[in-house]
Design a protein around this motif. Sequence first.
Motif, PDB file in Angstrom:
ATOM      1  N   VAL A 173       0.767  -1.615  -0.224  1.00  0.00           N
ATOM      2  CA  VAL A 173       0.097  -0.188  -0.307  1.00  0.00           C
ATOM      3  C   VAL A 173       0.703   1.112   0.446  1.00  0.00           C
ATOM      4  O   VAL A 173       1.835   1.406   1.158  1.00  0.00           O
ATOM      5  N   ALA A 174       0.364   2.454  -1.254  1.00  0.00           N
ATOM      6  CA  ALA A 174       1.518   3.210  -1.168  1.00  0.00           C
ATOM      7  C   ALA A 174       1.377   4.162  -0.175  1.00  0.00           C
ATOM      8  O   ALA A 174       2.602   4.750   0.705  1.00  0.00           O
ATOM      9  N   ASP A 175       0.177   4.540   0.397  1.00  0.00           N
ATOM     10  CA  ASP A 175       0.264   5.613   1.671  1.00  0.00           C
ATOM     11  C   ASP A 175       1.081   4.615   3.150  1.00  0.00           C
ATOM     12  O   ASP A 175       1.975   5.828   3.551  1.00  0.00           O
ATOM     13  N   GLU A 176       1.567   3.226   3.208  1.00  0.00           N
ATOM     14  CA  GLU A 176       2.067   2.671   4.473  1.00  0.00           C
ATOM     15  C   GLU A 176       3.217   2.671   4.216  1.00  0.00           C
ATOM     16  O   GLU A 176       3.887   2.721   5.091  1.00  0.00           O
ATOM     17  N   SER A 177       3.791   2.391   3.004  1.00  0.00           N
ATOM     18  CA  SER A 177       4.636   2.295   1.928  1.00  0.00           C
ATOM     19  C   SER A 177       6.297   3.192   2.233  1.00  0.00           C
ATOM     20  O   SER A 177       7.092   3.282   2.670  1.00  0.00           O
ATOM     21  N   ILE A 178       5.333   4.519   1.677  1.00  0.00           N
ATOM     22  CA  ILE A 178       6.494   5.667   1.270  1.00  0.00           C
ATOM     23  C   ILE A 178       7.115   6.569   2.462  1.00  0.00           C
ATOM     24  O   ILE A 178       6.288   6.174   3.471  1.00  0.00           O
ATOM     25  N   GLY A 179       8.069   6.605   2.202  1.00  0.00           N
ATOM     26  CA  GLY A 179       8.834   7.053   3.851  1.00  0.00           C
ATOM     27  C   GLY A 179       9.598   6.253   4.281  1.00  0.00           C
ATOM     28  O   GLY A 179      10.538   6.065   5.650  1.00  0.00           O
ATOM     29  N   LYS A 180       9.119   4.783   4.021  1.00  0.00           N
ATOM     30  CA  LYS A 180      10.006   3.638   4.635  1.00  0.00           C
ATOM     31  C   LYS A 180      11.244   2.384   3.784  1.00  0.00           C
ATOM     32  O   LYS A 180      11.566   3.398   2.575  1.00  0.00           O
ATOM     33  N   THR A 181      12.285   2.671   4.547  1.00  0.00           N
ATOM     34  CA  THR A 181      12.921   1.565   3.486  1.00  0.00           C
ATOM     35  C   THR A 181      12.407   0.413   3.550  1.00  0.00           C
ATOM     36  O   THR A 181      11.423  -0.419   3.653  1.00  0.00           O
ATOM     37  N   VAL A 182      13.208  -0.458   1.721  1.00  0.00           N
ATOM     38  CA  VAL A 182      13.208  -1.771   1.737  1.00  0.00           C
ATOM     39  C   VAL A 182      13.723  -2.677   2.875  1.00  0.00           C
ATOM     40  O   VAL A 182      12.317  -3.588   2.935  1.00  0.00           O
ATOM     41  N   ASP A 183      13.776  -2.949   3.757  1.00  0.00           N
ATOM     42  CA  ASP A 183      14.411  -3.558   4.673  1.00  0.00           C
ATOM     43  C   ASP A 183      12.562  -3.457   5.384  1.00  0.00           C
ATOM     44  O   ASP A 183      12.223  -5.023   5.966  1.00  0.00           O
ATOM     45  N   GLU A 184      11.738  -2.864   5.454  1.00  0.00           N
ATOM     46  CA  GLU A 184      10.975  -2.044   6.401  1.00  0.00           C
ATOM     47  C   GLU A 184       9.374  -2.290   5.554  1.00  0.00           C
ATOM     48  O   GLU A 184       8.305  -2.933   5.771  1.00  0.00           O
ATOM     49  N   VAL A 185       9.944  -3.116   4.026  1.00  0.00           N
ATOM     50  CA  VAL A 185       8.399  -3.016   3.109  1.00  0.00           C
ATOM     51  C   VAL A 185       8.848  -4.909   2.651  1.00  0.00           C
ATOM     52  O   VAL A 185       7.389  -5.113   2.400  1.00  0.00           O
ATOM     53  N   LEU A 186      10.083  -4.641   2.334  1.00  0.00           N
ATOM     54  CA  LEU A 186       9.630  -5.983   1.196  1.00  0.00           C
ATOM     55  C   LEU A 186      10.324  -7.308   2.025  1.00  0.00           C
ATOM     56  O   LEU A 186      11.359  -7.372   3.209  1.00  0.00           O
ATOM     57  N   PRO A 187      10.193  -8.476   2.000  1.00  0.00           N
ATOM     58  CA  PRO A 187      10.321 -10.018   2.224  1.00  0.00           C
ATOM     59  C   PRO A 187      11.685  -9.424   2.380  1.00  0.00           C
ATOM     60  O   PRO A 187      13.033  -9.127   1.360  1.00  0.00           O
ATOM     61  N   ALA A 188      12.510 -10.114   3.099  1.00  0.00           N
ATOM     62  CA  ALA A 188      14.034 -10.615   3.864  1.00  0.00           C
ATOM     63  C   ALA A 188      14.626 -10.519   2.238  1.00  0.00           C
ATOM     64  O   ALA A 188      15.877 -10.248   2.349  1.00  0.00           O
ATOM     65  N   VAL A 189      14.673 -11.714   2.215  1.00  0.00           N
ATOM     66  CA  VAL A 189      15.275 -12.498   0.116  1.00  0.00           C
ATOM     67  C   VAL A 189      15.590 -11.526  -0.439  1.00  0.00           C
ATOM     68  O   VAL A 189      16.208 -10.386  -1.317  1.00  0.00           O
ATOM     69  N   ARG A 190      14.277 -10.768  -0.628  1.00  0.00           N
ATOM     70  CA  ARG A 190      14.254 -10.033  -1.719  1.00  0.00           C
ATOM     71  C   ARG A 190      15.035  -8.189  -1.612  1.00  0.00           C
ATOM     72  O   ARG A 190      15.549  -8.037  -2.420  1.00  0.00           O
ATOM     73  N   ALA A 191      14.597  -8.238  -0.197  1.00  0.00           N
ATOM     74  CA  ALA A 191      15.141  -7.018  -0.164  1.00  0.00           C
ATOM     75  C   ALA A 191      16.771  -7.028   0.213  1.00  0.00           C
ATOM     76  O   ALA A 191      17.439  -6.042  -0.817  1.00  0.00           O
ATOM     77  N   GLU A 192      16.996  -8.055   0.354  1.00  0.00           N
ATOM     78  CA  GLU A 192      19.032  -8.487   0.427  1.00  0.00           C
ATOM     79  C   GLU A 192      19.151  -8.501  -1.558  1.00  0.00           C
ATOM     80  O   GLU A 192      20.385  -8.392  -1.277  1.00  0.00           O
TER      81      GLU A 192
END
Length: 645
Positions: A173-192
């Motif tokens: 959800v864009a409104d919930e994810s704007i301002g957050k980092t990749v680690d806070e938004v994506l699963p650990a494997v995809r974030a890495e």
Amino acid sequence: MSQPDSEFDSRTTSDSTCAYGYLSLLEANQDSAWILRTDGHVEHANQKALALFGEPSGVAADWRALWPEESRFSLDRSFNLAADGTVARFRAFLGGVSKARVYSDTTIAPMRDAQGRIVRLLATARDVTEEVETQGFLRTVLQLLPLPLTVKNVEDRRYVLINRAAEDVLDLVADESIGKTVDEVLPAVRAERTHTIEAAVLRNGEMQVLEEAIEIGGETRHLLIKTLATYDDIGARHMITLGEDITARRAAAVALRAALDEAEQASQAKSAFLANMSHEIRTPLNGIIAGADLLSKVSTDPRARELVDIISASGRSLERLLSDVLDLVRIEAGQMMVEAAPFELGDMARSVASLCALRADEKGVRMSVAVEVGVDRAVTGDSARLRQVLTNLLSNAVKFTDRGEVSLAVTQDADGRTRFTVTDTGIGFDEATKVRICERFQQADASFTRRFGGTGLGLAISRELIELMGGELDCDSTPEVGSSFWFSLPLTPCAESAPHVEEIATAPSGAPRVLVADDHPTNRKVVELMLADVADIVSVENGQEAVEMYGLSPPDLVLMDMQMPVMDGLEAVRQIRALEASRGSPRAPIIMLTANARPEHVQASREAGADVHLQKPITSAALFAAIGEAMDVRADNDQDTAISA
């Protein structure tokens, strides 16, 4: 509009000139500008403000009344901050005097006297309509973009933009994810994985492209993800990730690959089938042609001789048909090779015309050949394929001509190419027929009552061969008047070629011991009959028996079939050559006598160690010529061995 009061005037200006200069500076401002009292009333407005917002009503009009009610909260907040000594800003949408669509960014700053007290407020409003509408348009485009798009700040790696397509793909959800980092938004494997890709982008400054499989709504989707950075004067500013759903394209590619594999398998199966059929047809055909050849030498009865000639002619017709089909398969598979070797062009043209003249004489048709002096010379090219094309064109001309003349003219055109023209006075054809006669399996007369036979392959193959040799076959005709076929080829002049010597059926001298390996009894019997009076024959049925027999008593000559059970001829030749090498014995001449006649078969037999490749069906003359060639190879090898010793 009221003038500045005495307190403001005495504390902010030294005289009326200074005050006048200050207001002039305010008028020169390209933005709307006001001087406000601390209670919010307008003390002065420049012409820009008056034009856009109008003149306040009353002597001490409230500045807040100029703004729409919808912006009152932001306005009051900014005004109060400025009144407390802080520069404040707000954005508002207003209609203005002309009720135009205007977006304004307004700044309110405190003005202090010499003692630092806030005595006035300076408000400036800048028209940012174009900027806002452009940003809004771009924002709308980015949101409607069907490709997932995300943008992050490089400095803190936080998202500043996630469009709707990215929301669907990333399950965010864009409104919930704007301002957050990749680690806070994506699963650990995809974030890495994202960190690794972005690090590569920043390290080398190049866009990184990665294909990734993502589960979306229980379905696996394949995305082509492109990651790149934007830069300013300081360095990397934003990290942009753009994805493309290639699921359908990938599925289409897989389907296409499967279809191509299936087509390739079908083509290989067809080639294998035709190669096998060629072998199976040539084997009995060898018995027919070779048998007819032997009978023609001993038959004295006229009627028997006539029947032998019919059998021989029919066998040759079958052989030509088989060769045409195999040529067609090679052309379709891109395996038809054009060779270049010296040959006498004039001699070749005249010999082809002489062969076709026999049939022309039987019909009472004149055959003429004219070779221009400038091209009657030795050239480099594929004489066998050129002979094949000329034979086909001249044979067709004779076939379709009942009276008059068939001629072959060899000249040089304006481009220095050699031009061949075959002209006849036959039945001719119209334009509609011209369109299809060079297509495969097509004939000028395709009716059930047609007068002329043939498969309709000759012209199609001739056209393909001419194109392979760098030319183009064309024709012209008039019904009941005649036809003309022509083509030009780039034949390079060369030194004189060795004179062509006709093969003569000369039997080998002495009584050599010949080992014959062939799984078909007809082929063995044919060879035995041909060599019965001149050689001692030993016959075996497969390659394994041939190797064993060679090991017991090496023969003077080996005739080896290529396709046999237990052990094929290629392996048998390799083992015989290995046996000779281990014993240090002389190299025996080996002739690969086979129905496998394709170029790859000839090459394979040479690589295995055979000296000559003789194609079935055979005649006595062809067999004796091949034996002579093999014996010459042996003599050359013996001479080389003696010199090296």
